[in-house]
Write a protein that holds these residues in place. Sequence first.
Motif, mmCIF file in Angstrom:
data_model
loop_
_atom_site.group_PDB
_atom_site.id
_atom_site.type_symbol
_atom_site.label_atom_id
_atom_site.label_comp_id
_atom_site.label_asym_id
_atom_site.label_seq_id
_atom_site.Cartn_x
_atom_site.Cartn_y
_atom_site.Cartn_z
ATOM 1 N N CYS A 93 0.838 -1.194 0.000
ATOM 2 C CA CYS A 93 0.000 0.000 0.000
ATOM 3 C C CYS A 93 0.878 1.251 0.000
ATOM 4 O O CYS A 93 1.807 1.355 0.806
ATOM 5 C CB CYS A 93 -0.910 0.010 1.227
ATOM 6 S SG CYS A 93 -1.833 1.559 1.337
ATOM 7 N N PRO A 94 0.589 2.197 -0.903
ATOM 8 C CA PRO A 94 1.413 3.406 -0.947
ATOM 9 C C PRO A 94 1.113 4.352 0.219
ATOM 10 O O PRO A 94 1.740 5.394 0.346
ATOM 11 C CB PRO A 94 1.028 4.041 -2.290
ATOM 12 C CG PRO A 94 -0.369 3.579 -2.526
ATOM 13 C CD PRO A 94 -0.474 2.206 -1.911
ATOM 14 N N GLY A 95 0.149 3.990 1.057
ATOM 15 C CA GLY A 95 -0.130 4.818 2.241
ATOM 16 C C GLY A 95 0.911 4.590 3.315
ATOM 17 O O GLY A 95 1.820 5.398 3.509
ATOM 18 N N HIS A 96 0.822 3.455 3.989
ATOM 19 C CA HIS A 96 1.745 3.194 5.088
ATOM 20 C C HIS A 96 2.365 1.810 5.022
ATOM 21 O O HIS A 96 2.924 1.329 5.994
ATOM 22 C CB HIS A 96 1.042 3.361 6.429
ATOM 23 C CG HIS A 96 0.285 4.638 6.550
ATOM 24 N ND1 HIS A 96 -0.989 4.775 6.063
ATOM 25 C CD2 HIS A 96 0.621 5.843 7.056
ATOM 26 C CE1 HIS A 96 -1.398 6.005 6.272
ATOM 27 N NE2 HIS A 96 -0.458 6.678 6.872
ATOM 28 N N GLY A 97 2.179 1.140 3.873
ATOM 29 C CA GLY A 97 2.954 -0.088 3.700
ATOM 30 C C GLY A 97 2.260 -1.386 4.049
ATOM 31 O O GLY A 97 2.925 -2.420 4.115
ATOM 32 N N MET A 98 0.958 -1.414 4.279
ATOM 33 C CA MET A 98 0.303 -2.708 4.459
ATOM 34 C C MET A 98 0.526 -3.533 3.194
ATOM 35 O O MET A 98 0.594 -2.993 2.087
ATOM 36 C CB MET A 98 -1.202 -2.558 4.696
ATOM 37 C CG MET A 98 -1.564 -2.403 6.167
ATOM 38 S SD MET A 98 -3.341 -2.334 6.456
ATOM 39 C CE MET A 98 -3.804 -4.058 6.330
ATOM 40 N N GLU A 99 0.638 -4.852 3.346
ATOM 41 C CA GLU A 99 0.970 -5.708 2.204
ATOM 42 C C GLU A 99 -0.200 -6.643 1.897
ATOM 43 O O GLU A 99 -0.782 -7.212 2.812
ATOM 44 C CB GLU A 99 2.200 -6.553 2.527
ATOM 45 C CG GLU A 99 3.444 -5.743 2.785
ATOM 46 C CD GLU A 99 4.435 -6.529 3.618
ATOM 47 O OE1 GLU A 99 5.567 -6.716 3.166
ATOM 48 O OE2 GLU A 99 4.072 -6.970 4.721
ATOM 49 N N TYR A 100 -0.467 -6.802 0.626
ATOM 50 C CA TYR A 100 -1.542 -7.688 0.186
ATOM 51 C C TYR A 100 -1.004 -8.642 -0.868
ATOM 52 O O TYR A 100 -0.229 -8.224 -1.742
ATOM 53 C CB TYR A 100 -2.688 -6.871 -0.424
ATOM 54 C CG TYR A 100 -3.259 -5.848 0.529
ATOM 55 C CD1 TYR A 100 -4.262 -6.194 1.426
ATOM 56 C CD2 TYR A 100 -2.776 -4.542 0.541
ATOM 57 C CE1 TYR A 100 -4.783 -5.262 2.314
ATOM 58 C CE2 TYR A 100 -3.280 -3.616 1.432
ATOM 59 C CZ TYR A 100 -4.287 -3.974 2.317
ATOM 60 O OH TYR A 100 -4.784 -3.057 3.201
ATOM 61 N N HIS A 101 -1.444 -9.885 -0.805
ATOM 62 C CA HIS A 101 -1.085 -10.812 -1.858
ATOM 63 C C HIS A 101 -1.989 -10.492 -3.043
ATOM 64 O O HIS A 101 -3.211 -10.565 -2.942
ATOM 65 C CB HIS A 101 -1.279 -12.258 -1.384
ATOM 66 C CG HIS A 101 -0.644 -13.233 -2.302
ATOM 67 N ND1 HIS A 101 -1.344 -14.187 -2.972
ATOM 68 C CD2 HIS A 101 0.651 -13.367 -2.700
ATOM 69 C CE1 HIS A 101 -0.514 -14.885 -3.732
ATOM 70 N NE2 HIS A 101 0.697 -14.406 -3.579
ATOM 71 N N VAL A 102 -1.374 -10.115 -4.148
ATOM 72 C CA VAL A 102 -2.170 -9.576 -5.246
ATOM 73 C C VAL A 102 -3.104 -10.634 -5.838
ATOM 74 O O VAL A 102 -4.159 -10.319 -6.372
ATOM 75 C CB VAL A 102 -1.258 -8.928 -6.313
ATOM 76 C CG1 VAL A 102 -0.488 -9.982 -7.096
ATOM 77 C CG2 VAL A 102 -2.042 -8.017 -7.243
#
Lengths: 130, 391
Positions: A93-102
């Motif tokens: 996430c370009p906000g604060h870096g949360m990560e998601y498996h695309v």
Amino acid sequence: MTTAQPPARQTRQRRKITVAATDDLPPGARVEVQTGRAVIAVFNVDGEYYALFGRCPHQSAPLSRGRLQGTVICNAETCWETEWAFDGEILVCPGHGMEYHVKSGEAIGYDLKLRTYEVVVEEGQVILLL
Amino acid sequence: MATENQNVTVQRVEPSFNPVQDEDLDQYGRELQDCTIVDVDVHVDDTLMFMFDYMDGHYRKRMETVLQADFKGEPGNSLRNMIAHIAWLGSSYDKPPRAKLATKEDLLARMEKGIIDYSILFPSELLPIGYLPEPKWAAALATAYNQYMVDAYQNLDGVKIAIVVAPQHPQRAAEEIDLHAGHPDVVSVCIPDVGVNPPIGDEKYWPMFEAAARHDLPISFHGIEALIHDNYPLRVAHFHTLMQVNSMGFPFTSMLQIMSVVCAGIPVRFPNLKFAILEAGLTWMPFIMYRLDAAYLRYRTEMPALEKKPSDYIRDWYIGTHELEALPRRGDLVRLIDLYQGHDTTMWASDWPHLERDLIAGLMRYDMDDTLRRKILGENALRFFGLAPRK
Ligand code: FES
């Protein structure tokens, strides 16, 4: 981690949204689709298309602008050693870096999954099925 | 490429290699257009090289060495601690990439959107001066910073400045306040409170509080993710990850300094002084208020100057929302604010453009009535910093 599957039974006519010609969405490219109030991020990762809910649940940053990279994992399978994994499949996430498996929409390290959408290719067009 | 079909917009986008910055403001622009918005914690590029031209004599020589050494080698002794700290933090900022430091142009572009009425500028690289062991060196850096900021950022529409002081040199701190307090763009004095030893209520610091009270200049405490105290066991060295340092450093420092100021009776001695706490989040406020009240029942005689219980003083402190804790339910923020009685003291702060800055959506996602939202977004800050409404 599993890849999102379309629902087994479809009760209503699904809406088709033409996202782009396949030539316009090459590997590495992404688009943001806005339909009504919904925002959806669509990615071409190595020739496969993936679509996710487009706003981060933390503070609503646009996920379509996230970088795709890998992440570190540490679990019983890695014998509790920290390893680099999912290279190129983790949307940051370009906000604060949360990560998601695309591929699945699953947030890494959270009990949370983003809604995913089916993407198909028909006659050279990338189509989003809602 | 942007195509339209069935009220659908498709927009080609590129990945962002800096954290997103202002899109959130665009998103809420219309909704917030008649609302006063004050961002009470904004940072611009205050890299040490800007201080160089504002240093004299041997301090200038020393800064020259520091800059030439490129932060390696043998820079001016006590500054090295500060630089080591920054280098360590920098190395951990790998996702997303560390926000670039905002230039004056970046700040003006953000203000030109016409959504934010006031930005209050706080130091960034200068925040560790509170724990530099050499009082005169810390004071020289603060002096240079203040003059640089006033020269570079005065007379800009909606831009206001918090000067910084080195609390370990209270006399010089008082002089800095005397020098700048009358400037129309200086609206607060920032006390970098991390690592200050002894804690900030100690009698040695009173000249600084006296000066701020003399000029009616509100005091803002602003921490860093560094340490809680300079003594074992609370040093940063005892935390092994940045997450631990960041989570505990700010609120523990804030609680320590609030407790110290209130127990020293400073709000009684200087009743016109206003205080704010920035960048420490909010959730610990009820804890420190009512924990102290409980102890006050037994230990009141240790602080005979107090005329009311501790929470009656602390509830007058202003507090910046950043870094907004991730409360799970939409009604939780108001419940929390009710608990610390903060309807008239809570102020929206973004920490722009730092990595951990809050997007305005972070506040907007919580349910609250319009009156409270307006107070938090700007009205409380107008009162704290003594600013005139612009809308
Ligand atoms: S908005 Fe996505 S991590 Fe904060």
